[in-house]
Design an enzyme around this catalytic site. Structure first.
Site, PDB file in Angstrom:
ATOM      1  N   LYS A 168     110.691  23.803  49.247  1.00 55.06           N
ATOM      2  CA  LYS A 168     109.957  22.530  49.937  1.00 55.06           C
ATOM      3  C   LYS A 168     109.426  22.668  48.273  1.00 55.06           C
ATOM      4  CE  LYS A 168     105.372  23.157  49.974  1.00 55.06           C
ATOM      5  NZ  LYS A 168     105.340  22.039  49.099  1.00 55.06           N
ATOM      6  N   GLU A 202     106.748  33.936  40.880  1.00 57.63           N
ATOM      7  CA  GLU A 202     106.240  33.012  39.531  1.00 57.63           C
ATOM      8  C   GLU A 202     105.132  32.790  39.780  1.00 57.63           C
ATOM      9  OE1 GLU A 202     108.623  34.015  37.267  1.00 57.63           O
ATOM     10  OE2 GLU A 202     110.157  34.670  38.901  1.00 57.63           O
ATOM     11  N   CYS A 208     103.537  26.818  32.753  1.00 57.27           N
ATOM     12  CA  CYS A 208     103.471  27.881  33.127  1.00 57.27           C
ATOM     13  C   CYS A 208     102.952  28.834  31.527  1.00 57.27           C
ATOM     14  CB  CYS A 208     103.562  28.868  33.790  1.00 57.27           C
ATOM     15  SG  CYS A 208     105.732  28.541  34.056  1.00 57.27           S
ATOM     16  N   GLU A 262      93.304  29.694  33.370  1.00 58.59           N
ATOM     17  CA  GLU A 262      94.741  28.480  33.155  1.00 58.59           C
ATOM     18  C   GLU A 262      93.530  27.391  33.702  1.00 58.59           C
ATOM     19  OE1 GLU A 262      97.268  28.426  36.257  1.00 58.59           O
ATOM     20  OE2 GLU A 262      98.943  28.627  34.354  1.00 58.59           O
TER      21      GLU A 262
HETATM   22  P1  NAD Z   1     100.062  25.394  43.889  1.00 56.24           P
HETATM   23  O1  NAD Z   1     100.678  27.360  44.009  1.00 56.24           O
HETATM   24  O2  NAD Z   1      99.393  24.613  43.480  1.00 56.24           O
HETATM   25  O3  NAD Z   1     101.718  25.003  44.684  1.00 56.24           O
HETATM   26  C1  NAD Z   1     102.832  25.526  43.966  1.00 56.24           C
HETATM   27  C2  NAD Z   1     103.012  24.970  45.518  1.00 56.24           C
HETATM   28  O4  NAD Z   1     103.228  25.746  46.604  1.00 56.24           O
HETATM   29  C3  NAD Z   1     103.474  23.446  46.367  1.00 56.24           C
HETATM   30  O5  NAD Z   1     105.007  23.302  46.419  1.00 56.24           O
HETATM   31  C4  NAD Z   1     102.423  23.866  47.154  1.00 56.24           C
HETATM   32  O6  NAD Z   1     102.482  22.381  48.219  1.00 56.24           O
HETATM   33  C5  NAD Z   1     102.842  24.649  47.662  1.00 56.24           C
HETATM   34  N1  NAD Z   1     101.868  25.843  48.546  1.00 56.24           N
HETATM   35  C6  NAD Z   1     100.505  25.843  48.591  1.00 56.24           C
HETATM   36  N2  NAD Z   1      99.959  26.372  49.031  1.00 56.24           N
HETATM   37  C7  NAD Z   1     100.562  27.190  49.778  1.00 56.24           C
HETATM   38  C8  NAD Z   1     100.570  28.236  51.001  1.00 56.24           C
HETATM   39  N3  NAD Z   1      99.673  28.620  51.295  1.00 56.24           N
HETATM   40  N4  NAD Z   1     101.724  28.365  51.391  1.00 56.24           N
HETATM   41  C9  NAD Z   1     103.539  28.253  50.771  1.00 56.24           C
HETATM   42  N5  NAD Z   1     103.378  27.083  50.006  1.00 56.24           N
HETATM   43  C10 NAD Z   1     102.115  26.433  49.880  1.00 56.24           C
HETATM   44  O7  NAD Z   1     100.538  25.200  42.284  1.00 56.24           O
HETATM   45  P2  NAD Z   1     100.428  23.696  41.397  1.00 56.24           P
HETATM   46  O8  NAD Z   1      99.409  23.143  41.053  1.00 56.24           O
HETATM   47  O9  NAD Z   1     102.247  23.257  42.174  1.00 56.24           O
HETATM   48  O10 NAD Z   1     101.932  24.126  40.278  1.00 56.24           O
HETATM   49  C11 NAD Z   1     101.137  24.865  39.048  1.00 56.24           C
HETATM   50  C12 NAD Z   1     101.002  26.205  39.155  1.00 56.24           C
HETATM   51  O11 NAD Z   1     102.091  26.685  38.805  1.00 56.24           O
HETATM   52  C13 NAD Z   1     100.420  26.308  37.761  1.00 56.24           C
HETATM   53  O12 NAD Z   1      99.297  27.711  37.588  1.00 56.24           O
HETATM   54  C14 NAD Z   1     101.634  27.095  36.472  1.00 56.24           C
HETATM   55  O13 NAD Z   1     100.917  28.451  35.578  1.00 56.24           O
HETATM   56  C15 NAD Z   1     102.203  27.719  37.963  1.00 56.24           C
HETATM   57  N6  NAD Z   1     103.652  28.404  38.025  1.00 56.24           N
HETATM   58  C16 NAD Z   1     104.384  29.039  37.208  1.00 56.24           C
HETATM   59  C17 NAD Z   1     106.064  29.246  36.149  1.00 56.24           C
HETATM   60  C18 NAD Z   1     105.486  30.811  36.328  1.00 56.24           C
HETATM   61  O14 NAD Z   1     107.656  30.604  36.316  1.00 56.24           O
HETATM   62  N7  NAD Z   1     105.707  31.713  36.253  1.00 56.24           N
HETATM   63  C19 NAD Z   1     106.045  28.712  36.448  1.00 56.24           C
HETATM   64  C20 NAD Z   1     105.189  26.472  37.155  1.00 56.24           C
HETATM   65  C21 NAD Z   1     104.003  26.726  37.370  1.00 56.24           C
END
Ligand code: NAD
Length: 494
Positions: free
Chosen positions: A188, A264, A298, A397
């Protein structure tokens, strides 16, 4: 930048693969429609229907049948590896198309996607293709009359959930190793940026990965993501996203399983600069780590912790670098600063800055959006100083090009400031003194410590956080092993 800057391509001519990819067929989902918006100019690219519960059911059913029948995991690893090589080759042949699909809907600059994101995704496919033919267990001590060994087996159906900020890399780094390990995978992607990975998955099928073993279901987190995580047919959940969403995913996986998860999550990574560091080189490195993807990475090194002996000179050098950016649409040759992903995200950055100011911080550079840049959300590179450790600009963040600046007078103070964070994804240390560098690397509470460099440059190195930045690793052999479970077999004879 002026309007005469050449476009790398015309965004109006890009045609987008839209819908849910299930069993090799791309069909509109049955979920609620949502607009996919270009962050570079705010224009709606198309309206898409995400996957609803029945789409998720169908993808899980197809994947479960494929896994049970052994059409993929039953194939010899050397033959699966050949298919991965063909997949990588096809992706190379479609480089231009993938660059366009990656850059138009996201914040990734096409100029970077061409030399970094797409080649890296291809390298990931090749790397895990090679690794899969070397998977083996161990033969253990048995006491004489038994053969005692371990073997590694795929889990079954893996749900992979990825964010928008590096769409193709962060999706491929789940898809490729989970498939290489013999699982069936349902990905997804973020609802903001689904296109490049749909196309890459189609190329996997063209290369020979059974269509039933690779589905892509765009949709929102609370609907499509939640339906996947809680589905009884899902055996393993791998998630990249915010700490907040990751916590929800982990709770859902526990209640509807329990089933294994790897997370992650977010970061707020410190960069420690000692007085013996090369000021110009390190200032350039620090500035780049804040500007890249407009800070929406991230591991962005957004907390500068600098020796007070060089603080003025160093922050001046960083400021000069930050001022060199050229904000502009992702498809323009001259653009060096991306937009932030949405209006909501730009408002969130402004809100944290406002809270930080109220708590006594001073914004010494930037602090708001550029005006009149193509209609998108372009946030000025921002520096914030005079910060107490509990200021939200130090602790939250921000996910934008915002650098907090703090100073230290001895290494222990630097380490204490760096480690006083809920996050522990990555850290940087800059010093010519090996003792200082090693002492810091040892003491820093972070999954990765880069010394005299910043940012991953080797896909064999594992990335993954400590503390609220998550657990489990992506990249490297650890990012493959997590998709395998270990079985012990003991055979008595004689
Ligand atoms: P997000 O948490 O809003 O969404 C990430 C993904 O999870 C999306 O596909 C979203 O649709 C899905 N999602 C959200 N809520 C969910 C739920 N309840 N159940 C299942 N899926 C769900 O994050 P974002 O805004 O897309 O990305 C930015 C964040 O990701 C930042 O916090 C960044 O630090 C983190 N990130 C971490 C890494 C790492 O390797 N640690 C890498 C990239 C981004």
């Amino acid at each position: 930048m002026t309007n005469s800057d050449p476009d790398l391509f015309d965004p109006e001519t890009v045609s987008f693969p839209s819908g849910c990819l299930i069993a090799g067929e791309l069909r509109e989902g049955l979920g609620d429609p949502f607009p996919v918006i270009r962050p570079s100019d705010g224009k709606i690219i198309l309206t898409m229907r995400g996957a609803d519960l029945s789409d998720v059911d169908r993808a899980v059913e197809v994947a479960t049948q494929a896994f049970r029948s052994g059409t993929w995991r039953g194939v010899r690893p050397v033959d699966r590896a050949r298919i991965f090589r063909r997949w990588a080759y096809l992706a190379e042949q479609h480089l231009d198309e993938l660059v366009q699909l990656e850059a138009v809907a996201s914040t990734r600059l096409a100029s970077e996607a061409r030399v970094a994101d797409i080649p890296k995704a291809i390298e990931i496919i090749r790397y895990y293709g090679e690794l899969m033919s070397r998977t083996h267990g161990d033969v253990l001590g048995s006491g004489g009359n038994a053969l005692n060994f371990t073997q590694k087996e795929p889990y079954g159906v893996v749900a992979a959930i990825s964010p928008w900020n590096m769409p193709i890399i962060l999706s491929t780094i789940k898809l490729a190793p989970a498939l290489a390990a013999g699982n069936a995978v349902i990905l997804k992607p973020s609802e903001f940026t689904p296109f490049s990975i749909i196309r890459l998955a189609q190329l996997a099928v063209e290369a020979g990965v059974p269509a039933a073993c690779i589905s892509v279901l765009p949709g929102t987190g609370p609907i499509t993501g939640h339906a996947l995580v809680t589905h009884p047919g899902i055996d393993y959940v791998t998630f990249t996203g915010s700490t907040q969403s990751g916590s929800v995913v982990m709770g859902d996986a526990a209640r509807h399983g329990p089933k294994p998860v790897s997370l992650e999550l977010g970061g707020k990574s410190p960069q420690l600069v000692f007085a013996d560091a090369d000021i110009d080189i390190v200032a350039d490195t620090v500035a780049r780590s804040v500007i890249r993807n407009a800070g929406q990475i991230c591991f962005a090194g957004t907390r500068l912790i600098v020796d007070q002996k060089i603080a003025n000179e160093f922050t001046d050098a960083v400021r000069r670098q930050l001022l060199t950016v050229v904000p502009g649409p992702t498809w323009k040759q001259a653009s060096t600063l991306s937009p932030v992903i949405s209006e909501k995200q730009s408002e969130r950055i402004l809100d944290i800055l406002r809270q930080g100011k109220e708590a006594g911080a001073e914004i010494t550079l930037g602090g708001g959006l550029y005006e009149n840049v193509s209609g998108g959300w372009f946030f000025k590179p921002t520096m914030v100083e005079r910060l107490e450790q509990d200021n939200p600009i130090v602790q939250e963040e921000v996910f934008g090009p915002v650098l907090s600046v703090q100073t230290f007078s001895d290494p222990e103070e630097a380490l204490s400031l760096a480690n006083d964070s809920q996050y522990g994804l990555a850290a940087g240390v800059y010093s010519a003194n090996l003792n200082t560098a090693l002492h810091c690397a040892h003491k820093l509470q972070a999954g990765t410590v880069w010394v005299n460099q910043y940012g991953p440059d080797d896909i064999a190195s594992p990335i993954g956080g400590f503390k609220k930045s998550g657990f489990g690793k992506d990249f490297g052999a650890d990012g493959y092993d997590k998709y395998l479970r270990l079985k012990n077999v003991r055979i008595k004879f004689g």
